[in-house]
Design a protein around this motif. Structure first.
Motif, PDB file in Angstrom:
ATOM      1  N   ARG A  54       1.749   6.517   2.192  1.00 16.86           N
ATOM      2  CA  ARG A  54       2.645   6.346   3.502  1.00 16.86           C
ATOM      3  C   ARG A  54       2.194   4.742   3.877  1.00 16.86           C
ATOM      4  NH1 ARG A  54      -1.270  10.408   5.593  1.00 16.86           N
ATOM      5  NH2 ARG A  54       0.651  11.667   5.481  1.00 16.86           N
ATOM      6  N   SER A  55       2.991   4.451   4.907  1.00 13.53           N
ATOM      7  CA  SER A  55       3.056   3.031   5.418  1.00 13.53           C
ATOM      8  C   SER A  55       1.943   3.093   6.328  1.00 13.53           C
ATOM      9  CB  SER A  55       4.115   2.803   6.196  1.00 13.53           C
ATOM     10  OG  SER A  55       4.068   1.764   7.074  1.00 13.53           O
ATOM     11  N   PRO A  56       0.936   1.937   6.290  1.00 15.48           N
ATOM     12  CA  PRO A  56      -0.107   1.951   7.345  1.00 15.48           C
ATOM     13  C   PRO A  56       0.325   1.654   8.706  1.00 15.48           C
ATOM     14  CG  PRO A  56       0.184  -0.104   5.891  1.00 15.48           C
ATOM     15  CD  PRO A  56       1.347   1.020   5.559  1.00 15.48           C
ATOM     16  N   PHE A 102      -6.263   3.711   9.088  1.00 12.85           N
ATOM     17  CA  PHE A 102      -6.864   3.047   7.699  1.00 12.85           C
ATOM     18  C   PHE A 102      -8.156   3.615   7.540  1.00 12.85           C
ATOM     19  CE2 PHE A 102      -6.192  -0.457   4.630  1.00 12.85           C
ATOM     20  CZ  PHE A 102      -7.404  -0.491   4.180  1.00 12.85           C
ATOM     21  N   LEU A 103      -8.377   4.436   6.441  1.00 12.47           N
ATOM     22  CA  LEU A 103      -9.552   5.079   6.086  1.00 12.47           C
ATOM     23  C   LEU A 103     -10.123   4.050   4.693  1.00 12.47           C
ATOM     24  CD1 LEU A 103     -11.828   7.232   6.258  1.00 12.47           C
ATOM     25  CD2 LEU A 103     -10.192   8.542   4.754  1.00 12.47           C
ATOM     26  N   SER A 104     -11.224   3.510   5.161  1.00 13.18           N
ATOM     27  CA  SER A 104     -11.720   2.482   3.923  1.00 13.18           C
ATOM     28  C   SER A 104     -12.735   3.378   3.380  1.00 13.18           C
ATOM     29  CB  SER A 104     -12.249   1.249   4.768  1.00 13.18           C
ATOM     30  OG  SER A 104     -13.157   0.558   3.893  1.00 13.18           O
ATOM     31  N   TYR A 133      -3.953   6.571   6.409  1.00 15.01           N
ATOM     32  CA  TYR A 133      -3.554   5.670   5.108  1.00 15.01           C
ATOM     33  C   TYR A 133      -4.707   5.266   4.247  1.00 15.01           C
ATOM     34  CZ  TYR A 133      -2.144   1.566   2.415  1.00 15.01           C
ATOM     35  OH  TYR A 133      -2.107   0.502   1.438  1.00 15.01           O
ATOM     36  N   ILE A 134      -4.747   5.476   3.022  1.00 17.86           N
ATOM     37  CA  ILE A 134      -5.985   4.935   2.221  1.00 17.86           C
ATOM     38  C   ILE A 134      -5.071   3.988   1.108  1.00 17.86           C
ATOM     39  CG2 ILE A 134      -7.337   6.787   2.327  1.00 17.86           C
ATOM     40  CD1 ILE A 134      -6.682   7.765  -0.466  1.00 17.86           C
ATOM     41  N   ASN A 152      -2.885  -7.474   5.513  1.00 20.38           N
ATOM     42  CA  ASN A 152      -1.885  -7.016   6.091  1.00 20.38           C
ATOM     43  C   ASN A 152      -1.660  -5.458   6.493  1.00 20.38           C
ATOM     44  OD1 ASN A 152       0.992  -7.569   7.102  1.00 20.38           O
ATOM     45  ND2 ASN A 152       1.746  -6.379   5.113  1.00 20.38           N
ATOM     46  N   ARG A 153      -2.026  -4.492   5.472  1.00 14.80           N
ATOM     47  CA  ARG A 153      -2.163  -3.353   5.847  1.00 14.80           C
ATOM     48  C   ARG A 153      -3.279  -2.815   7.053  1.00 14.80           C
ATOM     49  NH1 ARG A 153       0.110  -4.067   1.287  1.00 14.80           N
ATOM     50  NH2 ARG A 153       1.343  -2.303   0.067  1.00 14.80           N
ATOM     51  N   ILE A 154      -4.316  -3.698   6.982  1.00 12.38           N
ATOM     52  CA  ILE A 154      -5.273  -3.370   7.844  1.00 12.38           C
ATOM     53  C   ILE A 154      -4.765  -3.539   9.410  1.00 12.38           C
ATOM     54  CG2 ILE A 154      -7.850  -3.909   9.005  1.00 12.38           C
ATOM     55  CD1 ILE A 154      -8.635  -4.085   5.898  1.00 12.38           C
TER      56      ILE A 154
END
Length: 183
Positions: free
Chosen positions: A32-34, A39-41, A65-66, A87-89
């Motif tokens: 999926r899109s972040p 955001f699961l780090s 999102y991972i 960018n995702r974060i």
């Protein structure tokens, strides 16, 4: 009284669904899109707890999102990988760090947390400890993790039953997990 989520609890959340569905849960989070997601780090060594963490967060209204196996990221670490993760974060709404003993040794997890800290601020970051026992606090000895709110199970004033919540131990305040994820 509050309790930190145990590794066995996260494993149980994952085992409550068939293996094929576990793979689907993980794949959806990877694909999926972040944008607007949580955001699961996590450490790549913590795979057995990731599905349980996703189920916990999604059960409270998050879209998780991972970045593991993201087909849009290069297959090896380079400047593009770093830029893509930044960018995702940035695109994500919230940032949750699945904290375990493996997180401390990860090359990426502390870096991702630093990026999130710079762009999200303390209010949109939470630590989800994966501990061996619900009273374990050894992970709190990592100085920087003590800065952030924590996802815990426990009593919240005004609720008759225990609930999942995000606690700010510095301010001695807490909010229901579902409410925090929506803010």
């Amino acid at each position: 009284m509050i309790e930190y989520p145990s590794k066995s609890l996260l494993e149980r959340f994952a085992r409550e669904i068939p293996l094929t569905e576990q793979a689907s849960v993980r794949k959806r989070a990877e694909d999926r899109s972040p944008s607007g997601a949580t955001f699961l780090s996590h450490s790549s060594q913590d795979g057995e707890w990731v599905v349980g963490a996703i189920r916990l967060l999604e059960g409270h209204g998050a879209t998780v999102y991972i970045d593991k196996k993201d087909s849009k990221l290069p297959p090896y670490t380079n400047k593009e990988t770093a830029a893509g993760l930044k960018n995702r974060i940035h695109q994500s709404h919230k940032f949750v760090l699945l904290a375990s003993n493996n997180s401390k040794d990860s090359r990426w997890v502390p870096w991702e947390l630093g990026i999130a800290d710079e762009h999200k601020g303390l209010g949109r970051i939470a630590i989800l400890p994966a501990v061996d026992s619900t009273s374990e606090t050894s992970w709190t000895s990592w100085e920087y993790l003590g800065l952030y709110n924590r996802i815990v199970w426990g009593d919240l004033r005004g609720h008759k039953d225990k609930i999942w919540m995000v606690i700010d131990e510095h301010k001695n305040t807490a909010v229901e997990l579902a409410s925090w994820l929506k803010k």
